[in-house]
Structures are given as structure tokens and as C-alpha cells.
Design an enzyme around this catalytic site. Structure first.
Site, PDB file in Angstrom:
ATOM      1  CG  HIS A  65      -1.721  -1.163   1.440  1.00  0.00           C
ATOM      2  ND1 HIS A  65      -2.012  -1.656   2.688  1.00  0.00           N
ATOM      3  CD2 HIS A  65      -2.334  -1.984   0.554  1.00  0.00           C
ATOM      4  CE1 HIS A  65      -2.775  -2.732   2.563  1.00  0.00           C
ATOM      5  NE2 HIS A  65      -2.980  -2.955   1.285  1.00  0.00           N
ATOM      6  CE1 TYR A 134       0.335  -0.418   9.213  1.00  0.00           C
ATOM      7  CE2 TYR A 134      -1.413  -0.826  10.794  1.00  0.00           C
ATOM      8  CZ  TYR A 134      -0.635  -1.242   9.729  1.00  0.00           C
ATOM      9  OH  TYR A 134      -0.839  -2.484   9.203  1.00  0.00           O
TER      10      TYR A 134
END
Length: 189
Positions: A65, A134
Site C-alpha cells: 500500500h 501505525y
């Protein structure tokens, strides 16, 4: 915390220094002052605005991604278990454009990555479960999602375990050549 350069331009490996005793351990996983001093940009750490977490079973692959537009800077760490984390530089003007590097992130040494904008990111869970955290520098905008299939032969990523589960979105991701075309790289289709 120690901060190390990696083989990819601008990617940093943050290495906490855990204090261990008979109770277990304590570690600082991030220090804004040290990060800012290393980057030479006062207030750089304050740019992180959103925290997210994923949980994956052994063999699951999430990726590859990235983000278009301004991209997305992130700090990535594995809070529980272990993952094989892979980055690919997609910045056409970078000295490491097109190169990839893999890292083992786990809950034993707590190393984590600073990933600047302009990278594809993905990982494979190496343990029964793996929690990846994250911290990103701007809210997620699904309209800016970029992706390349985790098994694209041009990338040739060597996943260390058999791949067990991949999302429909990741299975349908485009290939490296299509991403290069979308980025406006000369000679790309």
C-alpha cells in the site's frame, strides 16, 4: 533510543533500549525530542495525527500500500508478535527509487520504522497473531490509495512463509508497471 539510517533513502530504523528486570521490561517506543533532533526539523514529531492498529494471523499479508498526492509519513511497529515488513521506494527522484528493503519488527526488541511519504508498505505476520501499530501524519483518504499486488513478479518480494490470507483489495491491486504509469515515470505504460 537509537536512530539508524537504512539502505533506503530517508527511511529510519528506531531502536528502543528496553530496561529489563525480574518484573519484565520497560521501553520508550518513541521520543519526539530525539526524533526531531535526528531529523533536524523542530516539531516534526508533532505532525503525527492518527494512530491505527491491525491484528493478523500467521501467514497473512497486508500490502503493498501507498498514497498518492502528498503521500503519508508513518511510524510502524509490531506491538505483539512478529512481522516481515517490506518497503519499496516509489519516489521517482529518489536515489533508491524502485528498491526494496525488508525488516523484522517484533515485540522482543521493539524496533520500528519511520517511513516517509513515497513508499509502498506491506507486511506478513510471522507469529500466531501479530499486532501492528501505525502512526500517520495525516488522516487517511481512501481516494489516494495506491497499491501493487503483494506477489507482483516485477517486485519479486520474498515472503518468508506461505501466504495464507490476502484481502480482495490486495489481490486486485495493480502491477508495478501500472503504478509507474500512474506516477508519470517516463517509459512506463
Amino acid at each position: 533510543m537509537r536512530i539508524e539510517q537504512t539502505d533506503l533513502a530517508d527511511v529510519l530504523l528506531l531502536v528502543p533500549q528496553p530496561f529489563r528486570d525480574d518484573r519484565g521490561l520497560f521501553t520508550r517506543t518513541f521520543d519526539a525530542d530525539e526524533f526531531d533532533a535526528h531529523c533536524g526539523v523542530p516539531g516534526a514529531a508533532a505532525a503525527f495525527v492518527q494512530d491505527s492498529q491491525s491484528r493478523s494471523a500467521r501467514g497473512v499479508v497486508r500490502g503493498m500500500h501507498g498514497r498518492s498526492g502528498r503521500g503519508e509519513a508513518k511510524l510502524v511497529r509490531c506491538a505483539h508478535g512478529a512481522v516481515h515488513d517490506v518497503l519499496v521506494d516509489i519516489r521517482p527522484d529518489s536515489p533508491t527509487f524502485g528498491r526494496q528493503q525488508a525488516f523484522r519488527l517484533d515485540d522482543e526488541d521493539f524496533r520500528h520504522l519511520y517511513v516517509p511519504p513515497g513508499f509502498l508498505h506491506g507486511f506478513q505476520a510471522l507469529t500466531a497473531t501479530a499486532d501492528v501499530c501505525y502512526r500517520i501524519d495525516r488522516p487517511h483518504d481512501p481516494g489516494e490509495d495506491l497499491g501493487v499486488a503483494y506477489d507482483d513478479p516485477e517486485l519479486g518480494i520474498d515472503w518468508p512463509q506461505p501466504v495464507t490470507v490476502v484481502s480482495a483489495r490486495d489481490r486486485a491491486a495493480g502491477d508495478w508497471a501500472r503504478l509507474l504509469g500512474a506516477l508519470g515515470v517516463p517509459g512506463a505504460r
